[in-house]
Write an enzyme that holds these catalytic residues in place. Structure first.
Site, mmCIF file in Angstrom:
data_model
loop_
_atom_site.group_PDB
_atom_site.id
_atom_site.type_symbol
_atom_site.label_atom_id
_atom_site.label_comp_id
_atom_site.label_asym_id
_atom_site.label_seq_id
_atom_site.Cartn_x
_atom_site.Cartn_y
_atom_site.Cartn_z
ATOM 1 N N GLY A 39 0.830 -1.208 0.000
ATOM 2 C CA GLY A 39 0.000 0.000 0.000
ATOM 3 C C GLY A 39 0.859 1.250 0.000
ATOM 4 O O GLY A 39 0.631 2.182 -0.794
ATOM 5 N N HIS A 40 1.867 1.283 0.857
ATOM 6 C CA HIS A 40 2.794 2.426 0.865
ATOM 7 C C HIS A 40 3.486 2.556 -0.495
ATOM 8 O O HIS A 40 3.628 3.663 -1.026
ATOM 9 C CB HIS A 40 3.883 2.231 1.927
ATOM 10 C CG HIS A 40 3.393 2.201 3.340
ATOM 11 N ND1 HIS A 40 3.514 1.091 4.135
ATOM 12 C CD2 HIS A 40 2.801 3.152 4.109
ATOM 13 C CE1 HIS A 40 3.022 1.351 5.336
ATOM 14 N NE2 HIS A 40 2.577 2.584 5.346
ATOM 15 N N GLY A 150 -2.799 8.157 1.517
ATOM 16 C CA GLY A 150 -3.714 7.078 1.167
ATOM 17 C C GLY A 150 -5.148 7.360 1.586
ATOM 18 O O GLY A 150 -5.397 7.903 2.666
ATOM 19 N N SER A 188 -2.315 -2.929 6.055
ATOM 20 C CA SER A 188 -2.001 -2.038 7.160
ATOM 21 C C SER A 188 -0.823 -2.612 7.933
ATOM 22 O O SER A 188 -0.706 -3.828 8.091
ATOM 23 C CB SER A 188 -3.204 -1.905 8.096
ATOM 24 O OG SER A 188 -2.794 -1.348 9.343
ATOM 25 N N ARG A 190 -0.564 -2.585 10.892
ATOM 26 C CA ARG A 190 -1.093 -3.188 12.123
ATOM 27 C C ARG A 190 -1.700 -4.568 11.881
ATOM 28 O O ARG A 190 -2.009 -5.262 12.852
ATOM 29 C CB ARG A 190 -2.128 -2.262 12.773
ATOM 30 C CG ARG A 190 -1.495 -0.990 13.364
ATOM 31 C CD ARG A 190 -2.483 -0.161 14.156
ATOM 32 N NE ARG A 190 -1.814 0.873 14.926
ATOM 33 C CZ ARG A 190 -1.810 2.183 14.635
ATOM 34 N NH1 ARG A 190 -2.451 2.624 13.578
ATOM 35 N NH2 ARG A 190 -1.163 3.048 15.393
HETATM 36 P P1 AMP Z 1 1.208 4.979 7.822
HETATM 37 O O1 AMP Z 1 2.613 4.493 7.626
HETATM 38 O O2 AMP Z 1 0.271 3.956 8.314
HETATM 39 O O3 AMP Z 1 1.157 6.284 8.540
HETATM 40 O O4 AMP Z 1 0.695 5.308 6.355
HETATM 41 C C1 AMP Z 1 1.420 6.139 5.499
HETATM 42 C C2 AMP Z 1 0.580 6.449 4.290
HETATM 43 O O5 AMP Z 1 0.263 5.233 3.611
HETATM 44 C C3 AMP Z 1 -0.754 7.118 4.649
HETATM 45 O O6 AMP Z 1 -1.019 8.136 3.699
HETATM 46 C C4 AMP Z 1 -1.715 5.973 4.550
HETATM 47 O O7 AMP Z 1 -3.031 6.385 4.245
HETATM 48 C C5 AMP Z 1 -1.130 5.180 3.411
HETATM 49 N N1 AMP Z 1 -1.601 3.792 3.415
HETATM 50 C C6 AMP Z 1 -1.613 2.933 4.483
HETATM 51 N N2 AMP Z 1 -2.172 1.770 4.138
HETATM 52 C C7 AMP Z 1 -2.520 1.877 2.824
HETATM 53 C C8 AMP Z 1 -3.144 0.991 1.881
HETATM 54 N N3 AMP Z 1 -3.549 -0.239 2.216
HETATM 55 N N4 AMP Z 1 -3.355 1.456 0.624
HETATM 56 C C9 AMP Z 1 -2.969 2.704 0.271
HETATM 57 N N5 AMP Z 1 -2.371 3.576 1.114
HETATM 58 C C10 AMP Z 1 -2.147 3.163 2.368
#
Ligand code: AMP
Length: 280
Positions: A39-40, A150, A188, A190
């Site tokens: 996703g990232h 995201g 995620s 998590r």
């Molecule tokens: P985080 O590392 O969880 O703070 O997420 C960093 C970025 O990646 C944020 O903009 C999230 O919305 C995005 N993100 C996290 N999970 C996904 C996913 N499954 N699909 C797309 N973007 C994601």
């Protein structure tokens, strides 16, 4: 294995970005907390398409975690992250907490308006101030032309877009679609906390959103759809924090589909809290 080039100071970041901008290149920033997954990486690919140079920040931001949340056990996989970004991004920015919040740090972005009201804010009341402050800092440190976030964290995306407009931050804020496992579970960092049993139940979250969106489009009453969704999640073993229909732009509560809407959910499976959302 190759690793993406990395800086961990504001000065190092500014020097790299200034040299690119001086050469007339467009720069994109993708803020993350690391433990990078596909996703990232999809955000990084989107950033690639929008700019000549891509910076990925990796910073587990303490101020967006409440004292009872998972800050200390949040996954930190910097070496893996740097390998995943090799060839995809030009630079990783990995500041230490002391670089981001030097002694005496005393300024916080305060949020008002519907985007930051309710939903996550009702359950994590200090979360968005922490997110908005760190993202404002990252945008001012990197001065990118564009920053990619995201839709997975839909309320966060809208809070940040509102803040960027309100504070005249120059970066264009871009939202990118949620990447999912084959069974619908949104990727995620998590998800790794889920037991095998919980992991098997987790896709119910996305299925409930799909079912709710279909019922709403078929004209079913929003209150009835929300109640049915909450019941379905509870029956599958979730503790529901919220399931709510909101205006897709302002995130103000709505009860019909007169304008584009978004169905958003947060629910806990055991000790793990999952969030997801869907366009209606
Ligand atoms: P985080 O590392 O969880 O703070 O997420 C960093 C970025 O990646 C944020 O903009 C999230 O919305 C995005 N993100 C996290 N999970 C996904 C996913 N499954 N699909 C797309 N973007 C994601």
């Amino acid at each position: 294995m190759d690793r993406v080039a990395t800086v961990d100071t504001v000065k190092g970041l500014r020097e790299a970005v200034a040299s690119w901008r001086g050469a007339g290149e467009r720069v994109a920033l993708v803020p993350t907390m690391g433990a990078l997954h596909v996703g990232h990486l999809s955000l990084v690919e989107r950033a690639r398409a929008l700019a000549d140079r891509v910076v990925v920040s990796i910073f587990v931001n303490p101020t967006q975690f409440a004292p009872n949340e998972d800050f200390s056990k949040y996954p930190r996989t910097l070496d893996d992250d740097r390998a995943k970004l090799a060839g995809l991004a030009e630079l990783a920015y990995t500041p230490l907490v002391e670089e981001m919040y030097p002694p005496g740090f005393a300024t916080t972005v305060s949020l008002a308006g519907p985007a930051a009201a309710g939903l996550e804010d009702a359950f994590r009341p200090t979360h968005f101030a922490g997110v908005a402050t760190v993202v404002a800092k990252l945008l001012l440190q990197a001065l990118p032309d564009v920053a990619v976030f995201g839709e997975k964290d839909y309320q966060q995306l809208k809070v940040i877009a509102r803040m960027a407009r309100d504070l005249d931050l120059t970066a264009e804020i871009i939202g990118a679609p949620t990447v999912r496992e084959a069974d619908g579970l949104a990727l995620s960092s998590r998800n790794r906390y889920l037991s095998d049993e919980e992991r098997a139940l987790a896709p119910t979250l996305h299925r409930t959103l799909q079912d709710g969106a279909a019922r709403l489009r078929a004209g079913e009453d929003a209150g009835a759809v929300v109640t049915a969704g909450e019941d379905a999640l509870a029956a599958a073993g979730f503790a529901v924090d919220y399931l709510a229909l909101r205006d897709a732009e302002t995130l103000a509560p709505v009860s019909d589909l007169a304008a584009p809407a978004r169905l958003l959910v947060a629910a806990r499976l055991g000790a793990t809290r999952l969030i997801d959302n869907i366009a209606v």
